[in-house]
Write a protein that holds these residues in place. Sequence first.
Motif, PDB file in Angstrom:
ATOM      1  N   MET A   1      58.825 -11.354  43.190  1.00  0.00           N
ATOM      2  CA  MET A   1      58.298 -12.464  42.367  1.00  0.00           C
ATOM      3  C   MET A   1      57.866 -11.722  41.042  1.00  0.00           C
ATOM      4  N   THR A   2      57.613 -10.773  41.427  1.00  0.00           N
ATOM      5  CA  THR A   2      56.928 -10.045  39.836  1.00  0.00           C
ATOM      6  C   THR A   2      57.950  -8.593  39.711  1.00  0.00           C
ATOM      7  N   PRO A   3      58.931  -8.769  39.306  1.00  0.00           N
ATOM      8  CA  PRO A   3      59.894  -7.778  39.050  1.00  0.00           C
ATOM      9  C   PRO A   3      59.431  -7.077  37.767  1.00  0.00           C
ATOM     10  N   GLN A   4      59.156  -7.435  36.782  1.00  0.00           N
ATOM     11  CA  GLN A   4      58.742  -6.975  35.521  1.00  0.00           C
ATOM     12  C   GLN A   4      57.022  -6.062  35.632  1.00  0.00           C
ATOM     13  N   THR A   5      56.740  -5.981  36.842  1.00  0.00           N
ATOM     14  CA  THR A   5      55.221  -5.585  36.885  1.00  0.00           C
ATOM     15  C   THR A   5      55.622  -4.006  36.194  1.00  0.00           C
ATOM     16  N   ASP A   6      54.646  -3.732  35.178  1.00  0.00           N
ATOM     17  CA  ASP A   6      54.806  -2.399  34.695  1.00  0.00           C
ATOM     18  C   ASP A   6      53.830  -1.715  35.254  1.00  0.00           C
TER      19      ASP A   6
END
Lengths: 349, 325
Positions: free
Chosen positions: B1-6
């Motif tokens: 759900m949170t692929p772009q979590t840096d």
Amino acid sequence: MTVSSGLPDIPSAAGSPTPLVRVESLTKLFPMSRGLFRRPSAHIHAVDDVSFELFEGESFGLVGESGCGKTTIGKLLVKLMEPTGGRILFQDDRDTAGGQTLTDIVDTSGKDLKEFRRKAQMIFQDPYESMNPRRTIFDTIAEPLSVQGIGSPPERMDKVRDLLELVGLTPASTMLFRYPHELSGGQRQRVAIARALVVEPTFVVADEPTSMLDVSFSTSIMHLMSGLARQLGVTYLYITHDLAVARYMCQRIAVMYLGKIVELAETEELLSNPLHPYTRALLSAVPSPDPAHQRDPVNILGDVSAPVNPHPRCRFHDRCPMAAPQCYVESHPPMEDHGGGHLVACYRV
Amino acid sequence: MTPQTDPQSSVPPHGTEPAPTNLTAARVRLALRGFREGWSIFVESRIGVIGLAVIIIFALMAISHPILMATIWDEATYDPVTGYAFDQIEQPAPPSWAHPLGTDPLGRDVLSQLLSSTASEFILGIVAALVTVSIATMVGAVAAYYGGIVDTLLMRLADLVVSLPGLSLLIVLSALFDLNLFMLALLIGVLGGFGGSAIIFKSQALSVSVKPYIEAARVAGGGRLHIILVHIVPNLLPLSFLYMMFTVTGAIFSEAVLSYFGLLNIRMSWGIMIHTASTAGYLLGGTKYWWLIVPAGASITLLCSTFYLVGRALDEVANPRLRRR
């Protein structure tokens, strides 16, 4: 995100064929009522017969002192209030193939109103009061999506993250579940901008978004807003009392006085060649950083009066340094073009 | 759900919360955090803790009655209504080991009566409080948000209800109709909800409904129901809890008065205990027959004041201006 062809350098009144918003003799009267069953004894003419057009991609400044009706116009344009009279025509994108048509939004309701809410948004003046203190940043930004049923919850989450990044609140995941009171004024105003932009509107009313912020914050917020306008092709109606802010943000500026637009021109034209005595007085009050700068002091008389059942004559006549007998006799002067879309409402120019 | 979590996001700047991955989990965590913060303020005010302790003691009393009846008390002797203390020669009997608070003029065990009434007092208070607060919240929110004629009608109704003398009205109604405990709770709740509480909730809702975030919600496309339920009512919740506490006090007090006059169709209550002592002529007997009056009277006083104390402590949680720090 919808990206327009780009911001036109200085959109002129004659340049674009169809405006995004056209306001025709908009009027809003507030009754001064004294009790439920009594007739209102007088009306405040907050907005009185105002007409102007907004073109796609431009930032249109609405300048004037407190109580002149700027915020009322902003609220009327996003349908937070119903006008007493006049029409608000909004570009209808349902037939973009041929010539674009304008629809009157004054009487829209139900499904059309929901559709309109996706296209027109508002950024409020007070970042401390424009967010529900009991809702998290995520809830606040996602509210337009959730009430309009756009996207699934995970999609909304992604969208909110994207917007938080876009308005410079990074890292987004640490911001999502904060409460407004945990944020500074500048951060809150960024959240407010994100909330306004989450439905990808074409038109945003910005009601003095920087007036309650520190100078350092307000510059960065203005910078952000003009950058986003270019990036997303948003048209702003930028309400401010600060001519310096309007000059930075806007391509065209309209000056309001007691519910009337008295002068409307492109920014540089208005600032370098103000024609209406009220505009001149406003400009003479702006401090200049250039010590060698000389500007004629303009003295206006008296104090601003309340627009309660005003006389039909020129609104500015009692304070005007160049008022003539004509100004006392005839009704409020009409807007006249003095070349290049520079409109002024004054008999004496 | 949170692929772009840096990678940055795993290090929150304030170090309070890890990066939320799940919406529901995050909400639960926030609710717990809010509860902990409220609890620490509540604990700081001693009156709240004392009040809560007394309420817990009363709750334990309420629970203990069915347990005692099932274990060591036999029904023929200790039933609060039909029992008779055959072991005592004359009634009312003073406290003894078998009857710690003595017996009443009809030979019934006073402690058993006291304990069995506690549960019904709680039920009465809580039902009345819930009904009052639910009605008052909705009436207040609707009146404040809609304004105009709706506001006028609801508020004039509230004025009407307030101007009625509540207790006298209840006496008349309970004399006319066969009121049981639940109906009394509903009646107190409705009178309170449409009356004084509605006015206070409306004034609070009015101060909420003029906030810019209500306008922001309208621009977002929120309908009236959304705005009332999501934006106005949650901001009334602190006041709701407060008023629940005060309503409990009022309800218990009203019940005691009505029972004392013998106007309620209830098996047993603290008011009925005093009523029994009074009708048998022991109320004016001075301190000689104290066990007939003091346990019930003290319980009424203590429980009422306790809910009030808890209400005051909750007021401090809800209203930062009352905090002493």
